[in-house]
Design a protein around this motif. Structure first.
Motif, PDB file in Angstrom:
ATOM      1  N   ILE A   1       2.593  10.700  -4.894  1.00  0.00           N
ATOM      2  CA  ILE A   1       2.700  10.952  -3.454  1.00  0.00           C
ATOM      3  C   ILE A   1       3.739   9.984  -2.889  1.00  0.00           C
ATOM      4  O   ILE A   1       3.680   8.786  -3.166  1.00  0.00           O
ATOM      5  CB  ILE A   1       1.354  10.721  -2.734  1.00  0.00           C
ATOM      6  N   CYS A   2       4.665  10.500  -2.103  1.00  0.00           N
ATOM      7  CA  CYS A   2       5.689   9.639  -1.519  1.00  0.00           C
ATOM      8  C   CYS A   2       5.834   9.939  -0.041  1.00  0.00           C
ATOM      9  O   CYS A   2       5.942  11.100   0.365  1.00  0.00           O
ATOM     10  CB  CYS A   2       7.026   9.848  -2.229  1.00  0.00           C
ATOM     11  N   GLY A   3       5.849   8.883   0.745  1.00  0.00           N
ATOM     12  CA  GLY A   3       6.087   9.007   2.173  1.00  0.00           C
ATOM     13  C   GLY A   3       7.561   8.836   2.483  1.00  0.00           C
ATOM     14  O   GLY A   3       8.432   9.062   1.634  1.00  0.00           O
ATOM     15  N   ARG A   4       7.843   8.434   3.703  1.00  0.00           N
ATOM     16  CA  ARG A   4       9.233   8.205   4.097  1.00  0.00           C
ATOM     17  C   ARG A   4       9.867   7.191   3.153  1.00  0.00           C
ATOM     18  O   ARG A   4       9.312   6.106   2.913  1.00  0.00           O
ATOM     19  CB  ARG A   4       9.245   7.668   5.527  1.00  0.00           C
ATOM     20  N   ALA A   5      11.004   7.567   2.564  1.00  0.00           N
ATOM     21  CA  ALA A   5      11.602   6.712   1.547  1.00  0.00           C
ATOM     22  C   ALA A   5      13.095   6.977   1.447  1.00  0.00           C
ATOM     23  O   ALA A   5      13.586   8.028   1.864  1.00  0.00           O
ATOM     24  CB  ALA A   5      10.931   6.968   0.192  1.00  0.00           C
ATOM     25  N   ASP A   6      13.805   6.017   0.856  1.00  0.00           N
ATOM     26  CA  ASP A   6      15.211   6.260   0.551  1.00  0.00           C
ATOM     27  C   ASP A   6      15.307   6.964  -0.805  1.00  0.00           C
ATOM     28  O   ASP A   6      14.301   7.230  -1.456  1.00  0.00           O
ATOM     29  CB  ASP A   6      16.007   4.959   0.576  1.00  0.00           C
ATOM     30  N   HIS A   7      16.535   7.259  -1.231  1.00  0.00           N
ATOM     31  CA  HIS A   7      16.728   7.988  -2.481  1.00  0.00           C
ATOM     32  C   HIS A   7      16.165   7.226  -3.680  1.00  0.00           C
ATOM     33  O   HIS A   7      15.610   7.823  -4.599  1.00  0.00           O
ATOM     34  CB  HIS A   7      18.215   8.267  -2.699  1.00  0.00           C
ATOM     35  N   VAL A   8      16.304   5.903  -3.663  1.00  0.00           N
ATOM     36  CA  VAL A   8      15.876   5.100  -4.809  1.00  0.00           C
ATOM     37  C   VAL A   8      14.368   5.153  -4.970  1.00  0.00           C
ATOM     38  O   VAL A   8      13.845   5.447  -6.061  1.00  0.00           O
ATOM     39  CB  VAL A   8      16.357   3.644  -4.658  1.00  0.00           C
ATOM     40  N   LEU A   9      13.627   4.869  -3.881  1.00  0.00           N
ATOM     41  CA  LEU A   9      12.170   4.865  -3.968  1.00  0.00           C
ATOM     42  C   LEU A   9      11.642   6.263  -4.263  1.00  0.00           C
ATOM     43  O   LEU A   9      10.703   6.434  -5.053  1.00  0.00           O
ATOM     44  CB  LEU A   9      11.569   4.337  -2.663  1.00  0.00           C
ATOM     45  N   SER A  10      12.222   7.271  -3.648  1.00  0.00           N
ATOM     46  CA  SER A  10      11.805   8.647  -3.925  1.00  0.00           C
ATOM     47  C   SER A  10      11.991   8.983  -5.403  1.00  0.00           C
ATOM     48  O   SER A  10      11.128   9.617  -6.029  1.00  0.00           O
ATOM     49  CB  SER A  10      12.593   9.629  -3.051  1.00  0.00           C
ATOM     50  N   SER A  11      13.087   8.525  -5.993  1.00  0.00           N
ATOM     51  CA  SER A  11      13.347   8.779  -7.411  1.00  0.00           C
ATOM     52  C   SER A  11      12.340   8.053  -8.296  1.00  0.00           C
ATOM     53  O   SER A  11      11.925   8.579  -9.329  1.00  0.00           O
ATOM     54  CB  SER A  11      14.773   8.345  -7.780  1.00  0.00           C
ATOM     55  N   ILE A  12      11.945   6.852  -7.904  1.00  0.00           N
ATOM     56  CA  ILE A  12      10.970   6.095  -8.691  1.00  0.00           C
ATOM     57  C   ILE A  12       9.612   6.771  -8.661  1.00  0.00           C
ATOM     58  O   ILE A  12       8.937   6.905  -9.688  1.00  0.00           O
ATOM     59  CB  ILE A  12      10.868   4.650  -8.159  1.00  0.00           C
ATOM     60  N   ILE A  13       9.203   7.237  -7.492  1.00  0.00           N
ATOM     61  CA  ILE A  13       7.865   7.818  -7.368  1.00  0.00           C
ATOM     62  C   ILE A  13       7.835   9.258  -7.876  1.00  0.00           C
ATOM     63  O   ILE A  13       6.962   9.637  -8.669  1.00  0.00           O
ATOM     64  CB  ILE A  13       7.386   7.774  -5.894  1.00  0.00           C
ATOM     65  N   LEU A  14       8.769  10.086  -7.434  1.00  0.00           N
ATOM     66  CA  LEU A  14       8.705  11.530  -7.699  1.00  0.00           C
ATOM     67  C   LEU A  14       9.667  12.002  -8.782  1.00  0.00           C
ATOM     68  O   LEU A  14       9.626  13.171  -9.172  1.00  0.00           O
ATOM     69  CB  LEU A  14       9.018  12.306  -6.408  1.00  0.00           C
ATOM     70  N   ASP A  15      10.544  11.116  -9.246  1.00  0.00           N
ATOM     71  CA  ASP A  15      11.602  11.492 -10.185  1.00  0.00           C
ATOM     72  C   ASP A  15      12.620  12.443  -9.555  1.00  0.00           C
ATOM     73  O   ASP A  15      13.321  13.174 -10.260  1.00  0.00           O
ATOM     74  CB  ASP A  15      11.024  12.112 -11.465  1.00  0.00           C
TER      75      ASP A  15
END
Length: 446
Positions: A396-410
Motif C-alpha cells: 500500500i502506498c500513499g502520496r509519494a515521489d517516484h522513488v518511494l513509489s518504486s520501492i513500495i509498489l515496484d
C-alpha cells in the motif's frame, strides 16, 4: 497496411460484432420485460397484417399490374417480417450510445494497428456497497487492443467518456475488456470517519477494513494476506492507516500486537500502552529478544499444527478447543530498526540478526498466525532487503515521489495517481485507489 487489407479486416470485425449483438439481443429480449413487450407488439402487428392483408385491398383491380403487385407484396412480406425481426433483435442487443462511445475512443487514438476502435458490446449496472449506489460496467470487444494500452490511456478514456474508471479487467480470455466506472461527478470523499460498525463483518475471520474505493470497501483478510508493506510521504496519512489496522487487530479476540517505536513511544499514547494485548518496544536490544522469542514460537507452532494435522492457524482455531493467538508485529518507520548508517560493529550485527528474524517471519509466518506490518517514508532501497520485501505480497502506498513509489509498489503509479496534496488516499499493488478511514487515537478506542 494497404486500404484493401484494412477494409477486409473492418468487414470481418463488423460481421463478428453484428453476430455478437444478435446473440446479446436474444438474451436481452428473454430477460428484459420492456424489450419482450416490444417483440410481442411487433409479432401481433405482423399477425394483424397477415390477416388483413392490406396489399389485397390496395391492389384489388382486375388489371395485370394489380395482380403482379399483390403477388410481389405476398412474396416480400415474409422477408420484411424476418428483416424487421432481425433489426429488432439487433436494436435490443446494441448498447445505448455505442456509436458515440466508439467515436470518442477514436478521437483519443484507442485503436489497433488496423485503425479499428474497440466496440461496445454490453452495458450493465452493479449494486455497490455503502456510499456507492451503482457501478456501471462497460464491456468492449477489444479488437486486439491489450489491457496495458487501456491502462496507459486511462486518463484519456476518463476524459473522453466523462467517467471515473475504478477498475479495468479482461474477460472471455483476453478478447474483451471491462471498464468498471462511475460518473465523473462521483468522487471519493477527502475524509471518511471511522465507525466501529465497519467491524461487523470482521469476526471471526480476522479481516481489517481499510477504507473505500470506487468499487466499495477495501478489506484485508489476514488468513490470505499475512504481511503488509505500507509507504507514504510525510503527511500522507500512512501512520493513521497503520494505527487503524492495529486498532482493529486489538478489537478482535486472540490477537497480540507488538509495536516497535524507537522514538520513545511518543506516537502511541496511553490507549495503546494500557491495552492488555498491546506491547511497545523502544530499543534494539529488546526488539531482538522479542523477535528471537517469536521465531521460537513459530517453530513450536509448526510442531503443534503438524501433530494435530491442521493446515494453518485458521483451521486450527476452528477445530481445537483452545485457540492460538495471532501475533502482529508492527513498525511505523522500518528504517529506524534496519538502517545501519553510523552504527558500531556490534550494533550492525544486531541489525543483521533483526533482519534475519524478520526474513524468517516473512517467509513462514502466514500459516502460523504471525504477521508483519512494516511501513516507511524514507526512500532508501537499501533499507528493506529483497528477501523481506519479496515475501510481503500486499503493498500500500500513499502520496509519494517516484522513488518511494518504486520501492513500495515496484512502479511509479502512486506518484502519478495520487495528488500531491492528498491525505489518506492510497494505492494498492493491484491498482486500487482508496480513501482510508480516519480516526482519532487520542480518544477512547477500546
Amino acid at each position: 497496411m494497404d486500404n484493401r487489407k484494412r477494409n477486409l479486416l473492418e468487414q470481418e470485425t463488423q460481421r463478428r460484432y453484428l453476430l455478437l449483438l444478435f446473440q446479446t439481443g436474444l438474451k436481452e429480449i428473454w430477460t428484459d420485460q420492456y424489450r419482450l413487450k416490444v417483440l410481442v407488439l411487433y409479432l401481433l402487428t405482423v399477425l394483424l397484417f397477415s390477416i388483413i392483408r392490406p396489399w389485397d385491398l390496395a391492389y384489388s383491380g382486375p388489371d395485370i399490374f394489380d395482380a403482379v403487385s399483390r403477388i410481389a407484396f405476398s412474396l416480400c412480406f415474409p422477408f420484411l417480417v424476418f428483416g424487421g425481426l432481425a433489426v429488432l433483435i439487433l436494436w435490443a442487443g446494441t448498447p445505448s450510445k455505442a456509436k458515440s462511445i466508439q467515436n470518442n475512443l477514436q478521437r483519443i487514438g484507442l485503436v489497433n494497428h488496423a485503425g479499428e476502435t474497440p466496440l461496445l458490446v454490453a452495458v450493465r449496472t452493479e449494486e455497490s456497497d455503502d456510499m456507492h449506489s451503482r457501478m456501471t460496467v462497460l464491456e468492449f470487444l477489444a479488437c486486439g487492443v491489450p489491457k496495458s494500452v487501456w491502462e496507459d490511456k486511462r486518463a484519456d478514456i476518463e476524459t473522453a467518456l466523462n467517467i471515473h474508471i475504478a477498475d479495468i479487467r479482461e474477460s472471455d480470455g483476453k478478447r474483451r475488456i471491462q471498464l468498471y466506472t462511475v460518473p465523473a461527478t462521483d468522487e471519493l470523499p477527502k475524509l471518511l470517519p471511522w465507525k466501529d460498525a465497519y467491524l461487523r463483518d470482521a469476526f471471526p475471520a480476522c479481516k481489517l477494513v481499510l477504507g473505500e474505493s470506487l468499487l466499495g470497501p477495501v478489506t484485508l483478510d489476514l488468513n490470505l494476506i499475512p504481511h503488509v508493506l505500507l509507504g507514504g510521504g510525510t503527511g500522507s496519512g500512512k501512520s493513521v492507516l497503520l494505527k487503524l489496522m492495529l486498532m482493529q487487530c486489538l478489537k478482535q479476540p486472540n490477537i497480540q500486537v507488538t509495536i516497535a517505536d524507537f522514538k520513545g513511544g511518543v506516537d502511541f499514547g496511553s490507549p495503546w500502552r494500557k491495552h492488555p494485548n498491546c506491547k511497545l518496544i523502544l530499543d534494539r536490544e529488546t526488539l531482538l529478544c522479542y523477535l528471537d522469542d517469536v521465531t521460537e514460537k513459530l517453530e513450536q507452532r509448526k510442531d503443534i499444527l503438524g501433530k494435530v494435522e491442521r493446515r494453518d492457524i485458521y483451521d486450527y482455531n476452528r477445530h481445537e478447543p483452545i485457540p492460538m493467538d495471532r501475533i502482529v508485529f508492527a513498525v511505523d518507520e522500518v528504517a529506524e530498526i534496519l538502517d545501519k548508517t553510523g552504527l558500531t560493529k556490534e550494533e550492525k550485527e544486531q541489525v543483521a540478526r533483526i533482519e534475519n528474524r524478520l526474513s524468517t517471519i516473512a517467509r513462514q509466518g502466514r500459516a502460523f498466525g504471525i504477521h508483519l506490518f512494516l511501513s516507511t517514508q524514507r526512500p532508501d532501497a537499501n533499507i528493506l532487503s529483497g528477501q523481506i520485501k519479496n515475501n510481503i505480497g500486499y503493498r500500500i502506498c500513499g502520496r509519494a515521489d517516484h522513488v518511494l513509489s518504486s520501492i513500495i509498489l515496484d512502479n511509479t503509479d502512486a506518484s502519478d495517481k495520487i495528488l500531491h496534496d492528498a491525505q489518506g488516499r492510497f494505492l494498492t499493488g493491484d491498482g486500487t485507489v482508496f480513501q482510508a478511514y480516519w480516526f482519532d487515537d487520542t480518544k477512547k478506542m477500546f
